[in-house]
Design a protein around this motif. Sequence first.
Motif, PDB file in Angstrom:
ATOM      1  N   GLU A  34       0.754  -1.209   0.045  1.00  0.00           N
ATOM      2  CA  GLU A  34      -0.138   0.063   0.023  1.00  0.00           C
ATOM      3  C   GLU A  34       0.824   1.224  -0.015  1.00  0.00           C
ATOM      4  OE1 GLU A  34      -3.141   0.013  -0.778  1.00  0.00           O
ATOM      5  OE2 GLU A  34      -3.115   2.169  -0.299  1.00  0.00           O
ATOM      6  N   GLU A  35       2.087   1.139   0.840  1.00  0.00           N
ATOM      7  CA  GLU A  35       2.867   2.529   0.758  1.00  0.00           C
ATOM      8  C   GLU A  35       3.543   2.542  -0.449  1.00  0.00           C
ATOM      9  OE1 GLU A  35       6.954   3.048   3.212  1.00  0.00           O
ATOM     10  OE2 GLU A  35       5.525   1.696   4.159  1.00  0.00           O
ATOM     11  N   ARG A  36       3.977   1.645  -0.971  1.00  0.00           N
ATOM     12  CA  ARG A  36       4.782   1.458  -2.230  1.00  0.00           C
ATOM     13  C   ARG A  36       4.208   1.795  -3.879  1.00  0.00           C
ATOM     14  NH1 ARG A  36       9.160  -3.480  -1.181  1.00  0.00           N
ATOM     15  NH2 ARG A  36      10.437  -2.358   0.378  1.00  0.00           N
ATOM     16  N   ARG A  37       3.232   1.456  -3.654  1.00  0.00           N
ATOM     17  CA  ARG A  37       2.417   1.294  -4.828  1.00  0.00           C
ATOM     18  C   ARG A  37       2.101   2.419  -5.948  1.00  0.00           C
ATOM     19  NH1 ARG A  37      -3.093   2.396  -5.033  1.00  0.00           N
ATOM     20  NH2 ARG A  37      -3.927   2.785  -2.998  1.00  0.00           N
ATOM     21  N   ILE A  38       2.115   3.515  -5.364  1.00  0.00           N
ATOM     22  CA  ILE A  38       2.028   4.974  -6.400  1.00  0.00           C
ATOM     23  C   ILE A  38       3.193   5.773  -6.024  1.00  0.00           C
ATOM     24  CG2 ILE A  38       0.945   7.049  -6.965  1.00  0.00           C
ATOM     25  CD1 ILE A  38      -0.399   4.414  -7.967  1.00  0.00           C
ATOM     26  N   ASP A  39       4.208   6.042  -6.999  1.00  0.00           N
ATOM     27  CA  ASP A  39       5.294   7.029  -6.753  1.00  0.00           C
ATOM     28  C   ASP A  39       5.150   7.989  -8.028  1.00  0.00           C
ATOM     29  OD1 ASP A  39       7.634   8.191  -7.049  1.00  0.00           O
ATOM     30  OD2 ASP A  39       8.610   6.635  -5.945  1.00  0.00           O
ATOM     31  N   PHE A  40       4.732   9.231  -7.443  1.00  0.00           N
ATOM     32  CA  PHE A  40       4.259   9.998  -8.607  1.00  0.00           C
ATOM     33  C   PHE A  40       5.871  10.431  -9.203  1.00  0.00           C
ATOM     34  CE2 PHE A  40      -0.019  10.448  -6.813  1.00  0.00           C
ATOM     35  CZ  PHE A  40      -0.615  10.631  -7.855  1.00  0.00           C
ATOM     36  N   ASP A  41       6.767  10.692  -8.465  1.00  0.00           N
ATOM     37  CA  ASP A  41       8.124  10.913  -9.102  1.00  0.00           C
ATOM     38  C   ASP A  41       8.439  10.013 -10.196  1.00  0.00           C
ATOM     39  OD1 ASP A  41       8.437  13.191  -7.584  1.00  0.00           O
ATOM     40  OD2 ASP A  41       9.672  12.303  -6.095  1.00  0.00           O
ATOM     41  N   ALA A  42       8.430   8.775  -9.886  1.00  0.00           N
ATOM     42  CA  ALA A  42       8.733   7.772 -10.796  1.00  0.00           C
ATOM     43  C   ALA A  42       7.643   7.730 -12.017  1.00  0.00           C
ATOM     44  CB  ALA A  42       8.777   6.215 -10.363  1.00  0.00           C
ATOM     45  N   LEU A  43       6.599   8.235 -11.712  1.00  0.00           N
ATOM     46  CA  LEU A  43       5.415   8.133 -12.843  1.00  0.00           C
ATOM     47  C   LEU A  43       5.729   9.335 -13.728  1.00  0.00           C
ATOM     48  CD1 LEU A  43       2.033   7.114 -11.062  1.00  0.00           C
ATOM     49  CD2 LEU A  43       3.524   5.707 -12.827  1.00  0.00           C
ATOM     50  N   THR A  44       6.012  10.447 -13.284  1.00  0.00           N
ATOM     51  CA  THR A  44       6.279  11.661 -14.068  1.00  0.00           C
ATOM     52  C   THR A  44       7.644  11.390 -14.934  1.00  0.00           C
ATOM     53  OG1 THR A  44       7.081  12.857 -12.263  1.00  0.00           O
ATOM     54  CG2 THR A  44       4.888  13.225 -12.701  1.00  0.00           C
ATOM     55  N   THR A  45       8.474  10.958 -14.258  1.00  0.00           N
ATOM     56  CA  THR A  45       9.822  10.723 -14.970  1.00  0.00           C
ATOM     57  C   THR A  45       9.578  10.012 -16.100  1.00  0.00           C
ATOM     58  OG1 THR A  45      11.098  11.025 -12.905  1.00  0.00           O
ATOM     59  CG2 THR A  45      12.432   9.800 -14.588  1.00  0.00           C
ATOM     60  N   LEU A  46       9.055   8.717 -15.980  1.00  0.00           N
ATOM     61  CA  LEU A  46       8.684   7.631 -16.986  1.00  0.00           C
ATOM     62  C   LEU A  46       8.012   8.478 -18.215  1.00  0.00           C
ATOM     63  CD1 LEU A  46       7.852   4.511 -14.907  1.00  0.00           C
ATOM     64  CD2 LEU A  46       9.609   4.669 -16.511  1.00  0.00           C
ATOM     65  N   LEU A  47       6.949   9.138 -17.888  1.00  0.00           N
ATOM     66  CA  LEU A  47       6.384   9.921 -19.024  1.00  0.00           C
ATOM     67  C   LEU A  47       6.936  11.214 -19.621  1.00  0.00           C
ATOM     68  CD1 LEU A  47       3.419  10.266 -20.106  1.00  0.00           C
ATOM     69  CD2 LEU A  47       2.827  11.831 -18.335  1.00  0.00           C
ATOM     70  N   GLU A  48       7.830  11.821 -18.802  1.00  0.00           N
ATOM     71  CA  GLU A  48       8.911  12.804 -19.443  1.00  0.00           C
ATOM     72  C   GLU A  48       9.897  12.222 -20.323  1.00  0.00           C
ATOM     73  OE1 GLU A  48       9.655  14.900 -15.993  1.00  0.00           O
ATOM     74  OE2 GLU A  48       7.625  15.822 -15.931  1.00  0.00           O
ATOM     75  N   ARG A  49      10.309  10.911 -20.028  1.00  0.00           N
ATOM     76  CA  ARG A  49      11.427  10.444 -20.586  1.00  0.00           C
ATOM     77  C   ARG A  49      10.925   9.633 -21.943  1.00  0.00           C
ATOM     78  NH1 ARG A  49      14.938   7.940 -16.122  1.00  0.00           N
ATOM     79  NH2 ARG A  49      15.750  10.032 -15.305  1.00  0.00           N
TER      80      ARG A  49
END
Length: 256
Positions: free
Chosen positions: A158-173
């Motif tokens: 539950e604590e790990r499943r969403i990481d907005f930094d990782a999601l936005t980095t993937l989307l930007e790259r």
Amino acid sequence: MPVTSTVERPDDAPEGPALPVNELFASLQGEGKLAGVPSTFVRTSGCNLRCWFCDSYHTSWDPTHAWMSVERIVEEVEARDPTHVVLTGGEPLLHDASATLLERLADEGYHLTVETNGTLAPDAPIDLASVSPKLSTSTPTPDNAPDGTPGEWEARHEERRIDFDALTTLLERHEVQLKFVVTGPDDMDEIESLVADVRERADADLNDEDVLLMPEGRTREELDATRNVVADLAAEYGYRYTPRLHVDLWNDAPET
Ligand SMILES: C[S@@+](CC[C@H](N)C(=O)[O-])C[C@H]1O[C@@H](n2cnc3c(N)ncnc32)[C@H](O)[C@@H]1O
Ligand SMILES: Nc1nc2[nH]cc(C(=O)O)c2c(=O)[nH]1
Ligand code: SF4
Ligand SMILES: [Mg+2]
């Protein structure tokens, strides 16, 4: 039950960059916008999450694998002569050597898809980041976890499943598809809110056609209960529906 989030590297693992490989096979891409494209799959073992419904139990809840050097993996991929390669798991981006493997495969000119839960974003050549952020309905509970006792994994997942930094980095790259596993209509508020949050935070566009709804189900019979519900939700909300071709065709047998 193993409670490690990664897999230990044994003393007799090959020298240099190597990965714990659960399976390596040629099939058709079964999911997402490249569904139907002949592809060679490399499935690593080890995951930082524990979805109760994980269709790759032997990479997450009970990881099994052989350690293979990156060079040996490249040889095994080349032997299958693909145009498209899919790196999946488990969570492939947990392993530093996944970036090394992707660099080697990019040198060979393959189209590279990475199937990831979107909690990690290492620098690596990826043509399609196939990101499957995990919804609250994926969290293991004592009622639904494979052995009935998720223990510390319920909180950790539950604590790990969403990481907005990782999601936005993937989307930007990278070119990204966001592929949600949908159990039913109750998941839609969470998906809408997550998509809105990612759009607000990222410095890159996310089109509705790159948001995919995939029915939850490990077997044809399980998909019979979700396929049409999820297809109707995609039509209603304006997102893309993705089938699970390998389940429809081969009932998710190993190496398919
Ligand atoms: C086994 S995961 C490996 C990659 C990564 N850990 C992830 O979750 O994206 C591969 C894909 O299968 C999906 N998946 C796993 N179990 C599923 C199930 N029971 N029904 C539908 N999709 C499932 C995941 O969401 C992901 O898109
Ligand atoms: N045919 C086939 N397509 C897939 N696309 C994503 C898969 C995965 O497990 O990541 C998968 C898989 O396991 N089989
Ligand atoms: S994140 Fe992917 S590999 Fe890990 S438990 Fe969930 S579906 Fe399985
Ligand atoms: Mg699969």
